[in-house]
Every structure is written in C-alpha cells, then in structure tokens.
Motif scaffolding. Structure first.
Motif, PDB file in Angstrom:
ATOM      1  N   SER A   1       2.364  -5.411  -8.805  1.00  0.00           N
ATOM      2  CA  SER A   1       0.804  -5.340  -8.572  1.00  0.00           C
ATOM      3  C   SER A   1       0.390  -4.342  -7.808  1.00  0.00           C
ATOM      4  O   SER A   1      -0.826  -3.860  -7.957  1.00  0.00           O
ATOM      5  CB  SER A   1       0.389  -6.764  -8.141  1.00  0.00           C
ATOM      6  N   LEU A  38      -0.075  -1.470 -10.647  1.00  0.00           N
ATOM      7  CA  LEU A  38      -1.376  -1.836 -11.460  1.00  0.00           C
ATOM      8  C   LEU A  38      -2.569  -1.843 -10.744  1.00  0.00           C
ATOM      9  O   LEU A  38      -3.593  -1.641 -11.542  1.00  0.00           O
ATOM     10  CB  LEU A  38      -0.817  -3.401 -11.764  1.00  0.00           C
ATOM     11  N   SER A  39      -2.732  -2.064  -9.657  1.00  0.00           N
ATOM     12  CA  SER A  39      -4.027  -2.070  -8.680  1.00  0.00           C
ATOM     13  C   SER A  39      -4.752  -0.464  -9.004  1.00  0.00           C
ATOM     14  O   SER A  39      -5.778  -0.464  -8.760  1.00  0.00           O
ATOM     15  CB  SER A  39      -4.074  -2.510  -7.375  1.00  0.00           C
ATOM     16  N   ILE A  77      -4.913   1.095 -11.709  1.00  0.00           N
ATOM     17  CA  ILE A  77      -5.609   1.455 -12.713  1.00  0.00           C
ATOM     18  C   ILE A  77      -7.008   1.230 -12.891  1.00  0.00           C
ATOM     19  O   ILE A  77      -7.702   0.353 -12.398  1.00  0.00           O
ATOM     20  CB  ILE A  77      -5.075   0.418 -14.012  1.00  0.00           C
ATOM     21  N   ARG A 108      -7.415  -3.831  -3.893  1.00  0.00           N
ATOM     22  CA  ARG A 108      -8.092  -3.472  -4.990  1.00  0.00           C
ATOM     23  C   ARG A 108      -9.499  -2.758  -5.072  1.00  0.00           C
ATOM     24  O   ARG A 108      -9.781  -1.737  -5.745  1.00  0.00           O
ATOM     25  CB  ARG A 108      -7.756  -4.292  -6.178  1.00  0.00           C
TER      26      ARG A 108
END
Length: 216
Positions: A14, A17-18, A20, A70
């Motif tokens: 994660s 991915l955060s 993106i 995020r």
C-alpha cells in the motif's frame, strides 16, 4: 501465520500504491518514513510470537496511518465519502471547521497501542495484566510525547508550508495538547478492557511472575 505475513505484505504494498496520483507526493515521502519503520518493527516482532490481539491492533493502526498519509492527514476526504453514502458530510452534521482525521488517529494510538505495549511488558518484564495495562498507557503517552517533540523540530527546521503539511495543526495552537489528550483517553479505554488480559499461557505466566512478592 501465513495470513499475518500476507497482511504485512499488503500493507507494504500500500505504500507505493499511495503515491499514485498523490496530491502531495513530496510530503508523502516524509509521512511514510515512520510507516516503513513500524512495518519492519512489526515483521521483527512476529518472531517473538505476537498475540492475535496485539497484531490486529498494530496492523489496523498502520492502515489508519497509511490512509492518513495518503492525504497528509489534513485532507482525508471523509466528508466526500460521507456525502456519497448519506447525502450529508460529517462536518455539516457536527459543525466542524477543520479536518479531524488526525484526531481519530491519535485516539486510535491509545486505543490500539495499549494491548501490544501491555503484552511486551508482560513478556519481557514479567508484569501482570493490570500493571501491564497501566504502564502500557504511560508508554503510549511517552511515545506520543516524543512524536510531538519531533513535530516541533520539523516546525523549527522545515519550511512553514512543509511543517504545516506534515504536522497538520491546521492553525490550532493547542493541537499537540489535544492530540495527547485523545491518546490518553483512548489508552484509558483500552486499559479498562484489557486489564485482566494476558497473552501468556498458564505455564508462561507462572515462569514470568515467579518470585514476585506483590501483585499489581
């Protein structure tokens, strides 16, 4: 055990991915330094037979942090999510004038931090459940105080914009005190729930507590 390693791996995944379409990618790097430290520490702790309760508390707290990181906490769009589900935002319902996600995470640091702290104290120091719960609250508050000092140093040495992005005070001069109070409140609730809980088996408890002349 395999499920735990899967959850750790997914939490680690994660992190990249955060990034993106992250609204604040530069600040996100700073936010994820403690994420990596905590994730590595959790993986190391797995070698010492961490209880399901403690593991669950730590992994949930990490998820809360990753979500906050995020959007660098101050901009977690819970109002947009609430409006999509209910047609009304939380800020409208409770007349909030700031984003309170960071408050939730500080409360969770006490609520979710006391069980693992109590377990470490019982395993390594031979403490009984009540003592572990009480000292566990103190440990969580000590860690929280150290983190607030870190945020103070960031405010001193970083640019005002970067310091505000990381610390998320949102103009509240009493933000550190409120954060600590919420951590204490969450910790006291957790201590009241786990003051009789021990992750040790009966034989382990006897070995850990043998020789103690007094209880909690």
């Amino acid at each position: 055990m395999k499920l735990r390693w899967l959850l750790i791996a997914l939490t680690g995944l994660s992190i990249p991915l955060s990034f993106i379409d992250a609204p604040f990618p530069d600040e996100l790097v700073l936010q994820h330094i403690p994420t990596l430290v905590a994730l590595v520490s959790l993986a190391v702790a797995m070698r010492f037979g961490l209880s399901p309760l403690s593991f669950g508390c730590l992994i949930v707290f990490l998820w809360l942090h990753v979500l906050g990181a995020r959007w660098i906490y101050s901009y977690v769009p819970y109002d947009r999510w609430a409006s999509a589900l209910t047609g009304s935002s939380l800020s409208e319902q409770f007349d909030w004038d700031r984003n309170h996600y960071d408050r939730l995470v500080h409360f969770a640091s006490g609520l979710l931090g006391v069980p693992p702290a109590s377990e470490v104290l019982q395993r390594s120091c031979g403490m009984r459940p009540l003592g572990g719960a009480i000292v566990g609250v103190a440990c969580i508050l000590a860690v929280g105080a150290m983190y607030e000092i870190l945020e103070w140093q960031i405010a001193v040495f970083a640019s005002p914009a970067q310091a505000e992005a990381y610390n998320g005070q949102q103009g509240d001069i009493w933000d550190p005190q409120k954060d600590m109070a919420l951590a204490w409140f969450g910790g006291m609730i957790s201590a009241g729930l786990v003051f009789r809980w021990s992750p040790l088996g009966r034989g382990q408890r006897s070995a850990a507590w043998r020789g103690e002349s007094s209880g909690d």
